[in-house]
Write an enzyme that holds these catalytic residues in place. Structure first.
Site, PDB file in Angstrom:
ATOM      1  CD1 TRP A   1      -2.196  -2.140   1.909  1.00 34.91           C
ATOM      2  CD2 TRP A   1      -3.043  -1.209   0.049  1.00 34.91           C
ATOM      3  NE1 TRP A   1      -3.239  -2.913   1.472  1.00 34.91           N
ATOM      4  CE2 TRP A   1      -3.776  -2.379   0.357  1.00 34.91           C
ATOM      5  CE3 TRP A   1      -3.378  -0.458  -1.070  1.00 34.91           C
ATOM      6  CZ2 TRP A   1      -4.847  -2.804  -0.432  1.00 34.91           C
ATOM      7  CZ3 TRP A   1      -4.443  -0.889  -1.859  1.00 34.91           C
ATOM      8  CH2 TRP A   1      -5.163  -2.044  -1.534  1.00 34.91           C
TER       9      TRP A   1
ATOM     10  CG  ASP B   1      -3.051   4.016   4.356  1.00 31.27           C
ATOM     11  OD1 ASP B   1      -4.076   3.828   5.029  1.00 31.27           O
ATOM     12  OD2 ASP B   1      -2.812   3.399   3.291  1.00 31.27           O
TER      13      ASP B   1
ATOM     14  CE  LYS C   1      -8.417  -3.018   4.399  1.00 31.91           C
ATOM     15  NZ  LYS C   1      -7.632  -2.169   3.527  1.00 31.91           N
TER      16      LYS C   1
HETATM   17  C1  LIG Z   1      -7.141  -1.708   2.330  1.00 34.65           C
HETATM   18  C2  LIG Z   1      -6.081  -0.694   2.350  1.00 34.65           C
HETATM   19  C3  LIG Z   1      -6.021   0.347   1.415  1.00 34.65           C
HETATM   20  C4  LIG Z   1      -7.013   0.452   0.254  1.00 34.65           C
HETATM   21  O1  LIG Z   1      -8.217   0.900   0.740  1.00 34.65           O
HETATM   22  P1  LIG Z   1      -9.439   1.233  -0.254  1.00 34.65           P
HETATM   23  O2  LIG Z   1     -10.405   1.886   0.679  1.00 34.65           O
HETATM   24  O3  LIG Z   1      -9.920  -0.069  -0.812  1.00 34.65           O
HETATM   25  O4  LIG Z   1      -8.955   2.143  -1.317  1.00 34.65           O
HETATM   26  C5  LIG Z   1      -5.030   1.288   1.543  1.00 34.65           C
HETATM   27  N1  LIG Z   1      -4.123   1.216   2.517  1.00 34.65           N
HETATM   28  C6  LIG Z   1      -4.132   0.220   3.431  1.00 34.65           C
HETATM   29  C7  LIG Z   1      -3.098   0.190   4.497  1.00 34.65           C
HETATM   30  C8  LIG Z   1      -5.104  -0.766   3.375  1.00 34.65           C
HETATM   31  O5  LIG Z   1      -5.118  -1.752   4.279  1.00 34.65           O
END
Ligand SMILES: *Cc1c(COP(=O)(O)O)cnc(C)c1O
Length: 364
Positions: free
Chosen positions: A102, A173, A197
């Site tokens: 990511w 993030d 999540k």
């Molecule tokens: C799942 C995830 C993403 C992507 O998220 P989306 O909402 O599907 O764009 C980005 N960064 C991390 C760390 C993730 O776990």
């Protein structure tokens, strides 16, 4: 009704209490005679919910009024470009701490908008099995911001301490471990996360940023309206129709978090859950193998291998038959992954650990 032991990586488990509350209010929310999905986002009922969710988020995070909480869409993936669009320009640069897929994706997008320094923990042969060490963190002091991914959902690693950025604004993030443990909000300038999540259903992206950092963003006339942090802040994330139902679910989830003791209690519980799984791996005489450096082990996404691809396939199949679902590793890396976010109960983790022990007895 039999609820699954749900280890999906995202969208992921939602607390049963939260789902039940939503079920109870589905047809008639706040005596409106309508579902929250059917009311106007300009109604006073909706606006109260919207503001309450922001307030709850700040309270749980220990954020003061200098923090602005935005409800956006487009997933965390859209923040990969929205962030650099708002902050990078000719002569400005950003730094990226790359510890997994990511953060790699975030860096790739940022490079479209300006110069980026990359500090990476990628293994020479590819793949990631650790977080960066303090001695590797030579962050250029002229960076407009430094970006990191707190938990690497795919590789199963997690930052345990936060880097000293020597004054460079820290952007994070937090998609896969937000509110899973306490964190020092004061160390950050902007955090973002897809909600699916740890905070509810998909469709909502949370961005929290500090006033002083917002003040350094590009102005409204330099960006497409919908991609300007300033626009969303000025309109309290109501410039256009927000994902009302996801925000409602966020509020219920945050309420559940507060009722259950907040981030400190959640952090302890998540440690306890993760310890059980890692213990089962470490005491399996090599039947289960976790490829990650010990100090970098994630308490949210636990990855492990079995002796062969056939054994892994059998594990996924038999787990499913036992009601444990979502354990297949990410398609890019294979293996097994347990995603044990806040809504995965200690009991569910114990069920899965018993299954691991039983499977090993039969196949080991
Ligand atoms: C799942 C995830 C993403 C992507 O998220 P989306 O909402 O599907 O764009 C980005 N960064 C991390 C760390 C993730 O776990």
């Amino acid at each position: 009704m039999e609820r699954a032991v749900n280890f999906n990586a995202g969208p992921a488990a939602i607390p049963l209490e939260v789902l039940k509350e939503a079920q109870g209010e589905l047809l008639d929310w706040k005596a409106t005679g309508m579902s929250v999905m059917e009311v106007s986002h300009r109604s006073k009922e909706y606006e109260a919910l919207h503001n309450e969710a922001q307030e709850r988020f700040r309270r749980l995070a220990g954020m003061g009024s200098e923090w602005k909480v935005l409800f956006l869409t487009g997933g965390a993936s859209s923040q990969f470009f929205m962030l650099p669009m708002n902050y990078l320009a000719e002569g400005r640069k950003a730094s990226y701490l790359v510890t997994g897929s990511w953060s790699k994706a975030a860096l790739k997008e940022a490079r479209r908008f300006g110069a980026c320094a990359e500090i990476s923990s990628e293994n020479p042969g590819g793949g990631f099995t650790r977080i960066l060490k303090t001695s590797e963190l030579d962050i250029p002091s002229d960076s407009t911001y430094v970006h990191l991914t707190s938990n690497n959902t795919i590789f199963g690693t997690q930052w345990k301490t936060w880097p000293d950025t020597r004054g460079v604004p820290l952007v994070c993030d937090m998609s896969s471990d937000i509110f899973s443990r306490p964190f020092p909000a004061g160390d950050f300038s902007l955090i973002y996360a897809g909600a699916q999540k740890n905070l509810g259903p998909s469709g909502l992206t949370l961005v929290a940023l500090r006033e002083d950092f917002l003040a350094r963003a590009k102005t409204k006339d330099q960006l497409p309206t919908m991609l300007s942090y300033r626009v969303h802040e000025e309109h309290n994330s109501l410039y256009n129709t927000p994902p009302c139902f996801s925000i409602y679910m966020l509020d219920l989830t945050l309420r559940w978090l507060e009722k259950n003791g907040g981030l400190k209690v959640m952090g302890r519980l998540n440690e306890e859950k993760a310890t059980l799984v890692y213990k089962a791996i470490d005491s399996s005489s090599g039947f289960y193998r976790n490829p990650v450096e010990r100090e970098s082990r994630s308490s949210m996404n636990i990855v492990f291998r079995l002796p062969s691809p056939e054994a892994e396939e059998g594990f996924v199949k038999e787990a499913k038959a036992a009601g444990i679902i979502g354990v297949k590793g990410h398609r890019s890396v294979g293996g097994i992954r347990f995603s044990i976010y806040n809504a995965s109960s200690l009991d569910n983790v114990k069920t899965a650990v018993s299954f691991m022990e039983d499977f090993k007895k039969r196949r080991g």
